[in-house]
Design a protein around this motif. Structure first.
Motif, mmCIF file in Angstrom:
data_model
loop_
_atom_site.group_PDB
_atom_site.id
_atom_site.type_symbol
_atom_site.label_atom_id
_atom_site.label_comp_id
_atom_site.label_asym_id
_atom_site.label_seq_id
_atom_site.Cartn_x
_atom_site.Cartn_y
_atom_site.Cartn_z
ATOM 1 N N MET A 1 0.840 -1.195 0.000
ATOM 2 C CA MET A 1 0.000 0.000 0.000
ATOM 3 C C MET A 1 0.876 1.246 0.000
ATOM 4 S SD MET A 1 -2.674 1.356 2.936
ATOM 5 C CE MET A 1 -3.744 -0.088 2.824
ATOM 6 N N ARG A 2 0.656 2.121 -0.962
ATOM 7 C CA ARG A 2 1.387 3.391 -1.010
ATOM 8 C C ARG A 2 0.605 4.435 -0.227
ATOM 9 N NH1 ARG A 2 3.027 6.077 -6.274
ATOM 10 N NH2 ARG A 2 4.413 7.183 -4.825
ATOM 11 N N VAL A 3 1.245 4.955 0.808
ATOM 12 C CA VAL A 3 0.590 5.917 1.699
ATOM 13 C C VAL A 3 1.377 7.220 1.714
ATOM 14 C CG1 VAL A 3 -0.126 6.405 4.073
ATOM 15 C CG2 VAL A 3 -0.348 4.083 3.140
ATOM 16 N N ALA A 4 0.666 8.325 1.588
ATOM 17 C CA ALA A 4 1.292 9.645 1.620
ATOM 18 C C ALA A 4 0.761 10.444 2.792
ATOM 19 C CB ALA A 4 1.025 10.399 0.314
ATOM 20 N N LEU A 5 1.597 11.322 3.314
ATOM 21 C CA LEU A 5 1.176 12.245 4.356
ATOM 22 C C LEU A 5 0.828 13.588 3.733
ATOM 23 C CD1 LEU A 5 0.927 13.183 7.355
ATOM 24 C CD2 LEU A 5 3.332 13.889 7.181
ATOM 25 N N PHE A 6 -0.379 14.071 4.000
ATOM 26 C CA PHE A 6 -0.774 15.426 3.650
ATOM 27 C C PHE A 6 -0.746 16.223 4.949
ATOM 28 C CE2 PHE A 6 -4.672 18.276 2.890
ATOM 29 C CZ PHE A 6 -3.870 19.337 2.494
ATOM 30 N N ILE A 7 0.274 17.025 5.140
ATOM 31 C CA ILE A 7 0.500 17.680 6.417
ATOM 32 C C ILE A 7 -0.446 18.857 6.642
ATOM 33 C CG2 ILE A 7 2.337 19.081 5.401
ATOM 34 C CD1 ILE A 7 2.013 17.976 9.063
ATOM 35 N N THR A 8 -0.865 19.527 5.579
ATOM 36 C CA THR A 8 -1.667 20.762 5.546
ATOM 37 C C THR A 8 -0.777 21.958 5.867
ATOM 38 O OG1 THR A 8 -2.467 21.064 7.827
ATOM 39 C CG2 THR A 8 -3.629 19.454 6.446
ATOM 40 N N CYS A 9 -1.107 23.101 5.275
ATOM 41 C CA CYS A 9 -0.258 24.283 5.445
ATOM 42 C C CYS A 9 -0.293 24.809 6.875
ATOM 43 C CB CYS A 9 -0.648 25.370 4.446
ATOM 44 S SG CYS A 9 -2.391 25.784 4.377
ATOM 45 N N GLY A 17 5.089 19.359 14.577
ATOM 46 C CA GLY A 17 5.203 18.156 15.380
ATOM 47 C C GLY A 17 4.044 17.201 15.199
ATOM 48 N N VAL A 18 2.884 17.733 14.796
ATOM 49 C CA VAL A 18 1.716 16.883 14.571
ATOM 50 C C VAL A 18 1.948 15.972 13.363
ATOM 51 C CG1 VAL A 18 -0.725 16.887 13.942
ATOM 52 C CG2 VAL A 18 0.120 18.478 15.672
ATOM 53 N N GLY A 19 2.579 16.515 12.331
ATOM 54 C CA GLY A 19 2.904 15.693 11.169
ATOM 55 C C GLY A 19 3.894 14.605 11.520
ATOM 56 N N LYS A 20 4.898 14.964 12.321
ATOM 57 C CA LYS A 20 5.894 13.976 12.746
ATOM 58 C C LYS A 20 5.242 12.888 13.594
ATOM 59 C CE LYS A 20 9.692 17.339 12.754
ATOM 60 N NZ LYS A 20 10.687 18.071 13.600
ATOM 61 N N ALA A 21 4.305 13.298 14.460
ATOM 62 C CA ALA A 21 3.616 12.317 15.305
ATOM 63 C C ALA A 21 2.772 11.370 14.456
ATOM 64 C CB ALA A 21 2.729 13.041 16.321
ATOM 65 N N THR A 22 2.140 11.893 13.429
ATOM 66 C CA THR A 22 1.334 11.059 12.528
ATOM 67 C C THR A 22 2.198 9.996 11.871
ATOM 68 O OG1 THR A 22 -0.178 12.902 12.083
ATOM 69 C CG2 THR A 22 -0.168 11.089 10.495
ATOM 70 N N VAL A 23 3.371 10.397 11.391
ATOM 71 C CA VAL A 23 4.291 9.450 10.760
ATOM 72 C C VAL A 23 4.775 8.421 11.781
ATOM 73 C CG1 VAL A 23 6.531 9.195 9.626
ATOM 74 C CG2 VAL A 23 5.017 11.080 8.996
ATOM 75 N N THR A 32 4.877 2.393 5.583
ATOM 76 C CA THR A 32 5.893 3.294 5.045
ATOM 77 C C THR A 32 5.196 4.538 4.509
ATOM 78 O OG1 THR A 32 7.369 1.464 4.444
ATOM 79 C CG2 THR A 32 7.723 3.579 3.334
ATOM 80 N N VAL A 33 5.574 5.686 5.024
ATOM 81 C CA VAL A 33 4.892 6.926 4.679
ATOM 82 C C VAL A 33 5.776 7.780 3.778
ATOM 83 C CG1 VAL A 33 3.747 8.984 5.568
ATOM 84 C CG2 VAL A 33 3.742 6.868 6.920
ATOM 85 N N GLU A 34 5.220 8.216 2.661
ATOM 86 C CA GLU A 34 5.922 9.119 1.756
ATOM 87 C C GLU A 34 5.411 10.540 1.959
ATOM 88 O OE1 GLU A 34 6.160 7.796 -2.341
ATOM 89 O OE2 GLU A 34 5.727 5.737 -1.727
ATOM 90 N N PHE A 35 6.279 11.504 1.680
ATOM 91 C CA PHE A 35 5.901 12.910 1.810
ATOM 92 C C PHE A 35 6.182 13.631 0.499
ATOM 93 C CE2 PHE A 35 6.675 17.368 2.838
ATOM 94 C CZ PHE A 35 5.535 17.673 3.559
ATOM 95 N N TYR A 69 -1.364 7.280 -5.185
ATOM 96 C CA TYR A 69 -1.309 6.765 -3.820
ATOM 97 C C TYR A 69 -2.596 6.009 -3.482
ATOM 98 C CZ TYR A 69 2.912 9.425 -2.898
ATOM 99 O OH TYR A 69 4.199 9.899 -2.936
ATOM 100 N N ASP A 70 -2.447 4.950 -2.711
ATOM 101 C CA ASP A 70 -3.615 4.183 -2.277
ATOM 102 C C ASP A 70 -4.357 4.899 -1.162
ATOM 103 O OD1 ASP A 70 -3.114 1.781 -3.932
ATOM 104 O OD2 ASP A 70 -1.326 1.597 -2.667
#
Length: 231
Positions: A1-9, A17-23, A32-35, A69-70
């Protein structure tokens, strides 16, 4: 499964730190999370302010950046709602990439409620307007918090009521926004919780700011930050 992080502006600028915590949470579960570096604003600010024409290139860029991305996971219920519900309005016939708010992805896709977290504190949860009224995520965040070792989840009175932030609403209608936020703060303080959690940092910023003016002994944390904490 290809997973991406959408951090938001908003998170990228104010709460990275919220994005880092999500990962951290996703990687702990074997994902495995791609950015994608080309990601920018989803257009919510423009859309909500009436600048729909200006949203078009943002919608198209989002679709291009996250194509293939899936799953696209975001720690923002409001931005997830924007992509899923408003992108097709901005560009009729448009099909957005599969975007999931974090609790949706954990429960609906990974089918987990225990992410291996440890957080020995009394916590109240504020369900945001977008998460309840647009995404309808229900009690997913609370179920995740209930699975955290050591955490005591307490009920927040009038939980369904808006905190008063509402993006530009808090700027254009400051007095009303502050009054609503103070009502929410009263409810938070009445729980005796030491931590207020939510699925949107924008609401936490608003409530947290009002709590800090009272010198209240309550800190605000995003759901992802709590789930990322271990012994």
């Amino acid at each position: 499964m290809r997973v991406a992080l959408f951090i938001t502006c908003f998170n990228d600028t104010m709460y990275p730190g919220v994005g880092k915590a999500t990962v951290t949470v996703l990687e702990r579960l074997g994902i495995t999370v791609e950015f994608p570096a080309g990601q920018t604003c989803c257009g919510q600010m423009h859309f909500n302010s009436g600048y729909r024409k200006e949203c078009v290139p943002l919608v198209r860029n989002f679709a291009s950046v996250f194509a293939g991305y899936d799953a696209v996971v975001t720690p923002s219920a409001s931005c997830a709602a924007m992509v899923r519900h408003s992108h097709p309005v901005v560009v009729p016939g448009h099909t957005p990439p599969p975007v999931y708010e974090l609790s949706e992805f954990l429960l609906d896709v990974l089918n987990v409620t225990d992410v291996g977290a440890y957080f020995p504190h009394r916590v109240a949860f504020h369900p945001t307007c977008h998460s309840q009224r647009m995404l309808r995520i229900g009690d997913r965040p609370q179920r995740l918090l209930a699975g955290v070792e050591g955490l005591e989840l307490v009920e927040l009175a009038h939980a369904e009521q808006c905190c008063g932030f509402g993006g530009t609403f808090s700027v254009k209608n400051a007095e009303t926004s502050i009054a609503m936020g103070n009502d929410k703060s009263d409810d938070v303080l009445s729980t005796g919780a030491s931590v207020l959690a939510s699925a949107d940092t924008s609401c936490l910023m608003h409530i947290g700011g009002l709590l800090s003016r009272r010198d209240a002994p309550v800190r605000t944390m995003h759901l992802a930050e709590i789930l990322a904490t271990t012994r």
